[in-house]
Design a protein around this motif. Structure first.
Motif, PDB file in Angstrom:
ATOM      1  N   TYR A 368       0.800  -1.213   0.000  1.00 51.91           N
ATOM      2  CA  TYR A 368       0.000   0.000   0.000  1.00 51.91           C
ATOM      3  C   TYR A 368       0.844   1.280   0.000  1.00 51.91           C
ATOM      4  CZ  TYR A 368      -3.367  -3.551   1.385  1.00 51.91           C
ATOM      5  OH  TYR A 368      -4.138  -4.693   1.432  1.00 51.91           O
ATOM      6  N   ASP A 369       2.158   1.136  -0.101  1.00 52.32           N
ATOM      7  CA  ASP A 369       3.024   2.313  -0.121  1.00 52.32           C
ATOM      8  C   ASP A 369       4.282   1.994  -0.917  1.00 52.32           C
ATOM      9  OD1 ASP A 369       4.183   4.749   0.284  1.00 52.32           O
ATOM     10  OD2 ASP A 369       4.351   4.595   2.452  1.00 52.32           O
ATOM     11  N   VAL A 484      -7.184   2.977  -4.209  1.00 57.11           N
ATOM     12  CA  VAL A 484      -7.222   4.185  -3.376  1.00 57.11           C
ATOM     13  C   VAL A 484      -8.384   4.135  -2.380  1.00 57.11           C
ATOM     14  CG1 VAL A 484      -7.390   6.709  -3.419  1.00 57.11           C
ATOM     15  CG2 VAL A 484      -6.074   5.541  -5.165  1.00 57.11           C
ATOM     16  N   LYS A 485      -9.403   3.342  -2.672  1.00 57.53           N
ATOM     17  CA  LYS A 485     -10.540   3.215  -1.759  1.00 57.53           C
ATOM     18  C   LYS A 485     -10.259   2.263  -0.598  1.00 57.53           C
ATOM     19  CE  LYS A 485     -14.064   4.131  -5.276  1.00 57.53           C
ATOM     20  NZ  LYS A 485     -15.260   3.605  -5.974  1.00 57.53           N
ATOM     21  N   VAL A 489      -4.754   1.577   2.702  1.00 54.13           N
ATOM     22  CA  VAL A 489      -3.816   2.539   2.102  1.00 54.13           C
ATOM     23  C   VAL A 489      -3.617   3.687   3.078  1.00 54.13           C
ATOM     24  CG1 VAL A 489      -3.430   4.133   0.188  1.00 54.13           C
ATOM     25  CG2 VAL A 489      -4.495   1.914  -0.242  1.00 54.13           C
ATOM     26  N   LYS A 491      -3.048   7.158   5.013  1.00 56.89           N
ATOM     27  CA  LYS A 491      -3.580   8.504   4.773  1.00 56.89           C
ATOM     28  C   LYS A 491      -2.569   9.364   4.033  1.00 56.89           C
ATOM     29  CE  LYS A 491      -5.653  12.429   7.262  1.00 56.89           C
ATOM     30  NZ  LYS A 491      -5.982  12.998   8.596  1.00 56.89           N
ATOM     31  N   LYS A 494      -2.929   8.503   0.327  1.00 60.98           N
ATOM     32  CA  LYS A 494      -4.189   8.959  -0.272  1.00 60.98           C
ATOM     33  C   LYS A 494      -4.241  10.472  -0.447  1.00 60.98           C
ATOM     34  CE  LYS A 494      -7.219   5.246   1.357  1.00 60.98           C
ATOM     35  NZ  LYS A 494      -8.443   4.919   2.130  1.00 60.98           N
ATOM     36  N   GLU A 495      -3.623  11.194   0.461  1.00 63.79           N
ATOM     37  CA  GLU A 495      -3.752  12.652   0.452  1.00 63.79           C
ATOM     38  C   GLU A 495      -2.573  13.366  -0.201  1.00 63.79           C
ATOM     39  OE1 GLU A 495      -4.600  13.984   4.388  1.00 63.79           O
ATOM     40  OE2 GLU A 495      -6.564  13.013   4.457  1.00 63.79           O
TER      41      GLU A 495
END
Length: 619
Positions: A368-369, A484-485, A489, A491, A494-495
Motif C-alpha cells: 500500500y506504499d 485508493v478506496k 492505504v 492517509k 491517499k492525500e
C-alpha cells in the motif's frame, strides 16, 4: 553460599571463559530468530494495527480453566517459546479439534506454503467476524512452522506436499483435492460438524447461524449455479439447479449417511487417479436425487436415497461469477456470506487480484506504499461506445479496444516515471466463459455493459512474471482499480496527490510551469503529445507526491525516444492481454485481444480461421 559471593571469589580466567560462553549463547539465539524471520515466518500480511475495530488482535475462544497451550491459545497470539514443538504435537486428533470447536462445529481449510497469504486472509476474515472455531491443515512443514509462529491454529496433514503453487488441473492440484477427501474421512469420526473450505474463498458474514437453520441436512454444498432459482436467502430449488455442486464450500454433519458417502468417495478416488475429486462427489450424490425431504426447507434425498442434501444459494454463497460479474446479491438486495474465486482466468494471481478489486484481500503494508509512488488516470469513454447500439462481438471489442489504447499509453508513462500504475476499471459488453455463448448466459442477472474483472481482458499472471529486463524492459508494477478506496492505504498516500490536467500545447494556460499546491494536493497543467524527455524532466520535480493523477491518456505521449526501448516495451505489453471467449458454433471460437490493434489496417474481431492462425498476436 550465595551466587553473588561465589562470583566474587571466581578466578578472573574463568570470568573470561564465562563471558565467551554467554556471548556464544546470545549469538546462537540471534541466529535462530534471524533464520525464522528470513524463512518467511516473520512476515506479516497485515500489521496488527490493521486488524481494525471488528476484532481484537487476539481472538479468544471459549475454553475451560485449563492453562493456555498450543491448542487453545488465542488466534494471532504469537507463541513465546523459541523452539517449535515436535511434529507429533501437530498431529490431527479429536482432542485438538475439541479445543477449537464451538457448538460442536469446526471450520477447516488447508493448503501448502504457496497459499499462505490466502490462508492468512481466510483466517483474518473469520476472526474479524468473531469466529474462532477454526483449524488450518498444513500440507508442508514450511507452512506449518510459519502459521504456528503467527498464532494460527494449525495441524500437520503429513502430505509432504511441494511448497510451490499447484496450477489448476495439474497432477499436484488433483493430489491436493484428494487430500481434502482424506481429511473429511479423518475428521467425521471425531463427531464434530465440519465446514470445509478451499483457501481461495473468503467469509464476508458469519455462516454458522445460516447453517443452523437446516439441522436435518447431512450435507450443505455450494454450487456453480449461475442462474438464480430463488430470490431470497432460501436454499436453491434443487430441481432447477444445472450447475455442478462445488466442493470449495460445504458443510458436513457426522451422520451415518455422510460418513458412508465420504468413505465411498475416498474409495472411488483411490480406484482411479484420473477422477477429479469434485466430479467424483457429483457423480455419487447424483446416483439418487429426489424426492424432496418433507418439511425441510429445500433439502433433497440423494446419494443412496437416505442422505439429506441442501444446495446453498449461489446469490449469497457466491461463485466468482455470481459475485464479481453478476453482482447477484446486490441485484436481489441480499447480504453475501462468502465468495469463492471460481470462474476466473488468471490462475492464482487472478484470484488474488479479484479479491483485491473487491477490497477483500489483506496485503503486507509495503503493498500500500510503493517506494516509487503511484500513477493513475481518468479514462475517457464515449457514451456511444458504452451504451449505444446492440451488444455484439464488434461493439464489445470497440469498447474494450478504446480502453486498451489508453491503458497502453498509461503503462508506457508509468514505466518512464518508474511509478506503479493504478489500473482503471474496465467496461465490457460481453461476458467471458470457456465455451460459446450469446454474449451473456441466458437467465443470469449479468448487466450489459458491466465492470468486468481485469482477468477478463488482461493476463494478470503474465503481467506479474519476472521477464528479463534486457529483453523486455523494466517491470511495470500495477494495482487494482479500487486501490485508493482501500482503508489499508495510508492517509499520507491517499492525500498526497498531484492532479495533472492534460491540455492543448498551444493554449495560453497550457504550461508545466503553471503549478499550484495546497497542503498535500498539487495541480499542474501539462501539454499533449509530450516526448519522453518532457515527461521525465517535468515529473522528476514531483517525486514527493505519492500519486500522480492524469486527467486523460489520450494523445498524451508521442512514444519512446529510442527504438530499442520502444521495442522492449512492445514485447512486454503485447503479452499482457488475453482472449475473449467464445463465438457460438465456431471452433476455435475465441478471439485474441491485441494491444496494438490500431496499427493494423482493417483489424476485425474474428476467431482464428485455421489452427495455424490460432496463436496470440505476438507469437
Amino acid at each position: 553460599m550465595a551466587i553473588g559471593s561465589r562470583c566474587n571469589e571466581t578466578n578472573p580466567v574463568f570470568v573470561g571463559i564465562y563471558t565467551i560462553v554467554l556471548t556464544g549463547i546470545l549469538l546462537s539465539l540471534f541466529f535462530i530468530v534471524s533464520t525464522l524471520y528470513s524463512s518467511g515466518i516473520g512476515f506479516l500480511p497485515f500489521s496488527p494495527s490493521t486488524l481494525g475495530n471488528n476484532s481484537s488482535t487476539e481472538e479468544r475462544i471459549e475454553t475451560t480453566s485449563e492453562p493456555e497451550n498450543m491448542y487453545n491459545r488465542p488466534i494471532w497470539k504469537v507463541p513465546t517459546e523459541r523452539k517449535m514443538p515436535s511434529l507429533e504435537k501437530f498431529k490431527l486428533t479429536k482432542e485438538m479439534v475439541e479445543y477449537r470447536a464451538k457448538d460442536n462445529v469446526i471450520i477447516v481449510t488447508f493448503g501448502n506454503y504457496a497459499f499462505m497469504d490466502f490462508i492468512l486472509n481466510w483466517v483474518k476474515h473469520l476472526t474479524d467476524l468473531h469466529v474462532s472455531n477454526l483449524l488450518v491443515g498444513a500440507m508442508d512443514t514450511k507452512l506449518l512452522g510459519a502459521l504456528y509462529y503467527k498464532g494460527v491454529p494449525v495441524f500437520d496433514m503429513e502430505s509432504n506436499m511441494i511448497t510451490e503453487d499447484a496450477g489448476w488441473g495439474s497432477p499436484t492440484f488433483h493430489k491436493m483435492g484428494r487430500e481434502k477427501v482424506f481429511l473429511i474421512n479423518a475428521m467425521l469420526p471425531f463427531g464434530f460438524e465440519l465446514l470445509m473450505c478451499d483457501t481461495d474463498m473468503v467469509w464476508i458474514k458469519n455462516p454458522l447461524p445460516y447453517i443452523a437453520r437446516f439441522p436435518d441436512a447431512d450435507i450443505l454444498t455450494s454450487s456453480d449455479q449461475v442462474i438464480p432459482t430463488v430470490t431470497d436467502d432460501s436454499l436453491e430449488v434443487w430441481q432447477d439447479v444445472s450447475g455442478a455442486y462445488n466442493i470449495g464450500i460445504f458443510h458436513w454433519r457426522p451422520t451415518e449417511s455422510s460418513k458412508k458417502l465420504a468413505k465411498e468417495w475416498k474409495e472411488l478416488l483411490l480406484s482411479d487417479e484420473k477422477i477429479w475429486d469434485q466430479s467424483g462427489f457429483n457423480d455419487l450424490v447424483h446416483k439418487v436425487l429426489g424426492p424432496s425431504v418433507k418439511e425441510s426447507n429445500g433439502l433433497v434425498y440423494s446419494y443412496d436415497g437416505s442422505l439429506k442434501l441442501g444446495i446453498l444459494p449461489a446469490s449469497i454463497f457466491c461463485s466468482g461469477h455470481t459475485y464479481f460479474v453478476q453482482g447477484m446479491y446486490k441485484q436481489l438486495w441480499l447480504e453475501p456470506y462468502a465468495v469463492h474465486t471460481t470462474f476466473q482466468y488468471g490462475g492464482t494471481e487472478g484470484k488474488r487480484h479479484r479479491l483485491r478489486e473487491a477490497l477483500l484481500f489483506f496485503d503486507s503494508p509495503s503493498y500500500y506504499d510503493s517506494p516509487g509512488g503511484y500513477m493513475s488516470f481518468k479514462p475517457n469513454i464515449p457514451k456511444s461506445l458504452l451504451l449505444g447500439g446492440a451488444h455484439t462481438v464488434e461493439s464489445h471489442f470497440n469498447l474494450v479496444n478504446y480502453q486498451l489504447k489508453q491503458i497502453r499509453t498509461a503503462l508506457a508513462v508509468a514505466s518512464l516515471l518508474k511509478r506503479t500504475l493504478i489500473m482503471p476499471a474496465i467496461w465490457c459488453r460481453l461476458d467471458r466463459m470457456w465455451f460459446g455463448h450469446p454474449g451473456i448466459m441466458e437467465g443470469t442477472l449479468t448487466p450489459q455493459p458491466f465492470l468486468c474483472p481485469m482477468d477478463h481482458v488482461f493476463e494478470v499472471n503474465t503481467m506479474l512474471k519476472d521477464f528479463p529486463e534486457k529483453e523486455f524492459g523494466p517491470q511495470i508494477g500495477f494495482r487494482e482499480y479500487s486501490f485508493v478506496k482501500n482503508p489499508l492505504v495510508p492517509k499520507n498516500v491517499k492525500e498526497s496527490v498531484l492532479e495533472v490536467e492534460i491540455c492543448e500545447r498551444n493554449s495560453p494556460k497550457c504550461s508545466s510551469q503553471n503549478f499550484t499546491q495546497k497542503h498535500t494536493y498539487g495541480f499542474l497543467h501539462f501539454p499533449k503529445n509530450a516526448t519522453q524527455q518532457d515527461l521525465v524532466q517535468v515529473f522528476s520535480k514531483y517525486k514527493d507526491f505519492k500519486i500522480i493523477q492524469f486527467s486523460s491518456m489520450q494523445d498524451l505521449f508521442q512514444g519512446f525516444s529510442d527504438p530499442e526501448s520502444e521495442g522492449k516495451f512492445r514485447k512486454r505489453v503485447k503479452r499482457y492481454v488475453g482472449i475473449w471467449c467464445c463465438v457460438m458454433n465456431k471452433t476455435p471460437g475465441h478471439i485474441y485481444y491485441d494491444m496494438y490493434w490500431d496499427e493494423k489496417a482493417g483489424w476485425k474481431p474474428d476467431p482464428p480461421q485455421t489452427r495455424l492462425d490460432d496463436h496470440p498476436p505476438w507469437a
